[in-house]
Design an enzyme around this catalytic site. Structure first.
Site, PDB file in Angstrom:
ATOM      1  N   TYR A   1       0.821  -1.208   0.000  1.00  0.00           N
ATOM      2  CA  TYR A   1       0.000   0.000   0.000  1.00  0.00           C
ATOM      3  C   TYR A   1       0.860   1.266   0.000  1.00  0.00           C
ATOM      4  CZ  TYR A   1      -4.681  -1.903   0.832  1.00  0.00           C
ATOM      5  OH  TYR A   1      -5.892  -2.522   0.716  1.00  0.00           O
TER       6      TYR A   1
ATOM      7  N   LYS B   1       3.248 -15.572   3.067  1.00  0.00           N
ATOM      8  CA  LYS B   1       3.470 -16.328   1.835  1.00  0.00           C
ATOM      9  C   LYS B   1       4.979 -16.541   1.757  1.00  0.00           C
ATOM     10  CE  LYS B   1       1.989 -18.106  -2.036  1.00  0.00           C
ATOM     11  NZ  LYS B   1       1.124 -19.308  -2.087  1.00  0.00           N
TER      12      LYS B   1
ATOM     13  N   ASP C   1      -2.873 -18.361   1.175  1.00  0.00           N
ATOM     14  CA  ASP C   1      -3.856 -19.051   0.328  1.00  0.00           C
ATOM     15  C   ASP C   1      -4.577 -20.150   1.110  1.00  0.00           C
ATOM     16  OD1 ASP C   1      -1.376 -20.293   0.414  1.00  0.00           O
ATOM     17  OD2 ASP C   1      -1.387 -20.947  -1.677  1.00  0.00           O
TER      18      ASP C   1
ATOM     19  N   ASP D   1      -6.298  -6.969   4.134  1.00  0.00           N
ATOM     20  CA  ASP D   1      -7.426  -6.312   3.465  1.00  0.00           C
ATOM     21  C   ASP D   1      -8.352  -7.369   2.880  1.00  0.00           C
ATOM     22  OD1 ASP D   1      -8.937  -4.189   2.291  1.00  0.00           O
ATOM     23  OD2 ASP D   1      -8.002  -4.688   0.375  1.00  0.00           O
TER      24      ASP D   1
ATOM     25  N   ASP E   1     -12.275  -8.944   4.551  1.00  0.00           N
ATOM     26  CA  ASP E   1     -13.550  -8.925   3.826  1.00  0.00           C
ATOM     27  C   ASP E   1     -14.114 -10.338   3.760  1.00  0.00           C
ATOM     28  OD1 ASP E   1     -13.479  -6.201   3.331  1.00  0.00           O
ATOM     29  OD2 ASP E   1     -14.002  -6.420   1.204  1.00  0.00           O
TER      30      ASP E   1
HETATM   31  C1  IPM Z   1     -10.346  -1.092   4.023  1.00  0.00           C
HETATM   32  C2  IPM Z   1     -10.597  -0.524   2.657  1.00  0.00           C
HETATM   33  C3  IPM Z   1      -9.455   0.403   2.300  1.00  0.00           C
HETATM   34  C4  IPM Z   1      -8.193  -0.442   2.258  1.00  0.00           C
HETATM   35  C5  IPM Z   1      -9.630   1.174   0.986  1.00  0.00           C
HETATM   36  C6  IPM Z   1     -10.919   1.978   0.979  1.00  0.00           C
HETATM   37  C7  IPM Z   1      -8.445   2.044   0.683  1.00  0.00           C
HETATM   38  O1  IPM Z   1     -10.779  -1.532   1.717  1.00  0.00           O
HETATM   39  O2  IPM Z   1     -10.287  -0.300   4.982  1.00  0.00           O
HETATM   40  O3  IPM Z   1     -10.228  -2.302   4.130  1.00  0.00           O
HETATM   41  O4  IPM Z   1      -7.904  -1.072   1.242  1.00  0.00           O
HETATM   42  O5  IPM Z   1      -7.488  -0.451   3.262  1.00  0.00           O
HETATM   43 MG    MG Z   2     -10.795  -3.479   2.541  1.00  0.00          MG
END
Ligand code: IPM
Ligand code: MG
Length: 351
Positions: free
Chosen positions: A142, A189, A221, A245, A249
């Site tokens: 990032y 990884k 993975d 990240d 999710d």
């Molecule tokens: C998160 C989001 C952010 C990230 C984006 C919006 C930049 O997906 O907070 O997980 O990738 O960190």
């Molecule tokens: Mg995110």
């Protein structure tokens, strides 16, 4: 306790869900006699429109001089569909994480008894899941060197980590594991990436300082697979920025709704509390977004101030709202649903 809290509503449904969290926090303040001083500031697309910067200096000063930051959401479709946009709302979030030194993102995943059948995963696999990700937040790909060469025909992003960066994140992981079930999983990884080998080697060297913690090392993975296959295998997981990240999710699916998952971003001083969902542009201004993730993020904030009872009171009232069906349309299953603001009012009143 007197607390100064920077209030960054942000974009999309941000302002609507933040309003509900403020109602709930204010009810807590009355009940437990705290003095909350809200300090609103601009961020995201709203800040770009106002001053051309998604995280203006003025906002940074307000955040840096507060005890905590409560954050809504960032992002606007107008930028998503324009890859050439020079300034993007998300840059505000990254800049804020970096300038406030928020190097660890804490994302718990748990299930709600009354919602277990909302998850696309089978009940027996997820019931009782209680894990927490600690995602490194201010390093890795990032923030690495990126660019184009060969007249724009080649693009690169680089992932760099220092031992120090790994150590400070891993320290939080070990400390958290000590407070929970003393199990830590380092996700990497290391069979391919040099940065992952540094992660693994650094965490291995720290094991002797936490003899009670059992550490496992797993490839990202494989974790992606096991996480939905048998999430109860995990307790505390530490990982680098991009892996975190993606996996967080994925983990939100276990709980059955992204609209419910809170998070905290912490560093050495200040903490920032935000829902993990995004700005949900389609719902903006409709008073239909689920405010619970933001409300539960506020609970994490109280927890970090060692106001455990307050945090628990919030979680309890949220659970009550769920079991009594005081829910927004995303959770209503075609039954009666409530507006965002009505859910907030109910929570505040029932505290
Ligand atoms: C998160 C989001 C952010 C990230 C984006 C919006 C930049 O997906 O907070 O997980 O990738 O960190
Ligand atoms: Mg995110």
């Amino acid at each position: 306790m007197k607390l100064n809290i920077a209030l960054l509503a942000g974009d999309g449904i941000g302002p609507e869900v933040i309003d509900q969290a403020v109602k709930v926090c204010n009810a807590i303040a009355v009940k437990y006699q705290h003095d909350l001083n809200w300090r609103p500031a601009l961020t995201g697309a709203a800040a770009i429109d106002a001053v051309g910067d998604p995280y203006p200096d003025e906002t940074h000063e307000i955040c840096a001089s507060s005890d905590a930051v409560l954050f809504g959401a960032i992002g606007h479709p107008r930028f998503d569909n324009d890859p050439s946009a020079k300034v993007r709302p998300e840059q505000g979030l990254l800049k804020m994480r970096q300038k406030l030194g928020l190097f660890a993102n804490v994302r718990p995943t748990f299930t709600f008894p009354s919602l277990i059948d909302k998850s696309p995963l089978k009940r027996e696999r997820i019931e009782g899941t209680d894990l927490v990700f600690l995602r490194e937040l201010t390093g890795g790909i990032y923030f690495g060197k990126r660019g184009r060469k060969d007249n724009g025909n080649t693009a690169y992003d680089t992932c760099t980590y220092t031992r120090k960066e790994v150590q400070r994140l891993a320290t939080k992981g070990f400390e958290m594991a000590m407070k929970r079930s003393k199990k830590l999983c380092c996700v990497d990884k290391a069979n391919v990436l040099e940065s992952s080998r540094l992660w693994r080697e650094t965490v291995q060297a720290m094991e002797k300082d936490y003899p009670e913690v059992t550490v496992s090392y797993e490839f990202v993975d494989a974790v992606a697979m096991r996480l939905v296959q048998w999430p109860k295998a995990y307790d505390v997981l530490i990982t680098e920025n991009l892996f975190g990240d993606i996996l967080t999710d994925e983990a939100s699916v276990i709980s059955g709704s992204m609209g419910l998952m809170p998070s905290a971003s912490i560093g050495d001083t200040i903490g920032l509390y935000e829902p993990i969902h995004g700005s949900y542009p389609q719902a903006t201004g409709k008073d239909i977004a689920n405010p619970l993730a933001t409300v539960l993020s506020a609970a994490m904030m109280f927890e970090d101030f060692n106001l455990t009872e307050e945090a628990q009171a919030i979680r309890d009232v949220v659970n009550r709202s769920l079991s009594e069906g005081i829910v927004t349309e995303d959770l209503a299953d075609g039954e009666k649903s409530y507006k965002t603001s009505e859910v907030g009012d109910w929570l505040a009143k029932n505290l």
